[in-house]
Design an enzyme around this catalytic site. Structure first.
Site, PDB file in Angstrom:
ATOM      1  CE  LYS A  79      -0.836   0.693   4.973  1.00 34.11           C
ATOM      2  NZ  LYS A  79      -1.876   0.882   6.000  1.00 34.11           N
ATOM      3  CG  ASP A  80       3.645   2.111   2.860  1.00 30.38           C
ATOM      4  OD1 ASP A  80       2.588   2.712   3.098  1.00 30.38           O
ATOM      5  OD2 ASP A  80       4.296   1.486   3.719  1.00 30.38           O
ATOM      6  NE  ARG A 131      -7.300   3.947   3.804  1.00 30.16           N
ATOM      7  CZ  ARG A 131      -7.503   3.186   4.869  1.00 30.16           C
ATOM      8  NH1 ARG A 131      -8.711   2.722   5.133  1.00 30.16           N
ATOM      9  NH2 ARG A 131      -6.509   2.895   5.685  1.00 30.16           N
ATOM     10  NE  ARG A 132      -6.248   3.369   8.891  1.00 35.32           N
ATOM     11  CZ  ARG A 132      -5.003   2.974   9.078  1.00 35.32           C
ATOM     12  NH1 ARG A 132      -4.082   3.844   9.493  1.00 35.32           N
ATOM     13  NH2 ARG A 132      -4.659   1.719   8.845  1.00 35.32           N
ATOM     14  NE  ARG A 149       4.157  10.087   9.765  1.00 35.00           N
ATOM     15  CZ  ARG A 149       5.201  10.690   9.175  1.00 35.00           C
ATOM     16  NH1 ARG A 149       5.148  11.976   8.917  1.00 35.00           N
ATOM     17  NH2 ARG A 149       6.282   9.999   8.849  1.00 35.00           N
ATOM     18  NE  ARG A 155       1.317   5.160  13.012  1.00 39.20           N
ATOM     19  CZ  ARG A 155       0.804   5.275  11.802  1.00 39.20           C
ATOM     20  NH1 ARG A 155      -0.464   5.026  11.591  1.00 39.20           N
ATOM     21  NH2 ARG A 155       1.570   5.606  10.774  1.00 39.20           N
ATOM     22  CB  CYS A 244       0.004   7.191   0.883  1.00 36.89           C
ATOM     23  SG  CYS A 244       1.252   8.459   1.172  1.00 36.89           S
TER      24      CYS A 244
END
Length: 526
Positions: A79-80, A131-132, A149, A155, A244
């Site tokens: 996805k990156d 997106r989230r 981040r 996190r 992204c």
């Protein structure tokens, strides 16, 4: 073949991924070692990714070393990785991906079961993903979203330090690291509820195009099904020319009879996302079809009728209103209780209670049942799940499909040999009950009845949505479809009414407000 050098970032998750691939390589007789490479995304932690210049914040340095020949393989979170390879590089293999769902991790004193997602009102959620953020605010506009981040353990540490009430993470990363989350409340958000990033949970093994011998040697690590699924997702991202930081979610699932794809997109992180669900027989041209469906110039319905009352702040109303679609919501039936006192007999030795409607939930809990803590709950879909939450209970089983036969089969496999109570409408079709195995004990409890309204006025809406068979009977007792009107049936039992009438209809993926909105958004008025 010589000993291979695997290039990877140095985070705990990236190292897990690289070591996993190194183990897989050993399984096919290839020896490798790991080289850690620091990327721009690792070095700059004080800025959101959408504030950084360019693309490939977590991949460019690996690609540079790959092209320079200092490593032989780059292992990426797919996805990156930008959707276009630099000249001279290629993706040689995409292993089977981990689940693409999201984990919402919540501090236990910030949990409110009665609210959607189990988050207290006004909770602060940490994520730097546009997106989230867009999709979270679509589900819960009261939430406060703050930047977050750092790698996965960092996190989670910030959450435990109470910098946030909750954070969102990909389940794949948490699962791969085997982290202990027992001090937190974990809410798993399915891909049908919060649509994942393109290729979330998948790894990409990148090599030089000229290394044809290595390409062939890596093919045992490639999973064709995963490659085809994420190929659709990444093609959608490519066609939208997004990175992204784009508020885009896309999840593709290959089934025996074709493909199912969920897509969500917003202009900015603060905007309510448009969603689309599509089925297709094959993947050829599927991404192009999805992108075309988001074209704002296509002719959408100007007015939609739905046979239930729609709240002012409901997801369905907000989804349609942002697209300029008028809603005419009115129920064509009335319901009445037929049980006023609950006999304790019904609750003795119960393992499960299954609800096939929101009305069933509400009428059952109006009886003030005294329930054992060991009782588990099943619901037909997310609408019934939301109703159950209002009474302080989680659903242990939630039907994810609009196909009641699929829901019945999944539930039957889960409860074989147990005792299940079914609070229901007196005229219920009892599809779930009929699907249970012989060793499963069914306790039937009709608790409300449905009465059809008379002299129903017709609607001139472009699209008519019917939320139960009774509403179909009520409407068509006095009305016919007007030319050009299209029909959505919330589920199979409602759809069978239209089968009997010889009327074509659309069936949403899920019998809830999100599924209905997706179905409307996918329509084009002829």
């Amino acid at each position: 073949m010589k000993k291979l050098i695997i290039g990877t970032r140095g985070s705990d998750l990236a190292l897990w991924q690289a070591n996993h691939i190194m183990s897989e390589l050993a399984g096919i007789g290839l020896e490798a070692e790991i080289k850690i490479i620091k990327t721009q995304g690792d070095k700059i932690l004080n800025l959101r990714l959408d504030k950084l210049e360019g693309k490939g914040f977590f991949t460019k340095e690996l690609e540079d070393e790959l092209m320079a020949g200092s490593i032989d393989i780059a292992v990426h979170s797919l996805k990156d990785l930008p959707t276009v390879n630099p000249p001279g590089l290629t993706i040689a293999a995409i292993p089977q991906r981990e689940e693409a769902t999201e984990y919402l991790l919540i501090l236990k004193d910030c949990v409110d079961v009665s609210q959607k997602l189990s988050l207290k009102k006004g909770a602060m959620v940490g994520t730097s993903s546009n997106r989230r953020k867009s999709q979270l605010l679509g589900l819960r506009p009261d939430l406060e979203i703050e930047d977050l981040r750092g790698n996965v353990p960092t996190r989670i540490g910030k959450l435990r330090n109470e910098d946030y009430d909750a954070i969102l993470l990909a389940k794949a990363g948490v699962k791969r690291l085997g982290l202990d989350l027992s001090d937190l409340h974990v809410e798993e958000l399915q891909t049908t509820e919060l649509i994942s990033a393109p290729a979330q949970g998948a790894l990409g093994i990148q090599i030089r195009e000229s290394d044809t011998e290595l390409y062939q040697a890596l093919q045992p690590l490639n999973n064709p099904r995963t490659a085809e699924e994420v190929g659709v997702e990444r093609k959608v991202l490519n066609l939208f020319e997004g990175g992204c930081h784009m508020p885009l979610g896309c999840y593709c699932k290959k089934e025996a009879d074709g493909f199912e794809v969920w897509t969500a997109m917003a202009d900015t992180a603060e905007d309510f996302p448009n969603r689309l669900f599509l089925r297709a027989n094959d993947s050829a041209g599927l991404a192009e079809k999805i992108v075309s469906a988001f074209n704002k110039e296509k002719k959408r319905p100007s007015k939609v009728f739905i046979s239930r009352e729609i709240g002012e702040y409901s997801y369905f109303r907000r989804a349609l209103t942002q697209n300029g679609i008028e809603i005419e919501g009115r129920s064509l039936i009335r319901t009445f209780p037929i049980v006023n006192i609950l006999d304790p007999f019904y609750l003795k030795n119960i393992d499960w209670i299954f609800f096939s409607s929101r009305n069933g939930v509400e009428y059952f809990f109006k009886l003030n049942p005294q329930l054992s803590k060991r009782i588990k709950f099943g619901v037909v879909g997310h609408g019934s799940e939301d109703a159950l939450r209002k009474f302080g209970h989680f659903a242990d089983f939630v039907g994810e499909s609009g196909d009641i036969a699929e829901v019945a089969a999944d539930f039957a496999a889960l409860v074989a040999g147990e005792t299940v109570l079914f609070p229901r409408a007196a005229d219920s079709l009892q599809t779930i009950q009929k699907s249970l195995s012989a060793e499963t004990k069914v306790i039937d409890l009709p608790i409300y009845e449905t009465v059809i309204e008379e002299n129903i006025d017709g609607s001139s809406a472009d699209v008519l949505i019917f939320t139960s068979p009774s509403n179909v009977d009520a409407y068509f007792a006095d009305n016919l479809l007007e030319p050009g009107q299209q029909v959505i049936a919330i589920g199979n039992s409602t759809g069978r009414k239209f089968d009997e009438m010889g009327v074509a209809y659309t069936l949403p993926y899920a019998p809830d407000e999100i599924g209905l909105a997706e179905a409307v958004f996918g329509m084009e008025i002829r």
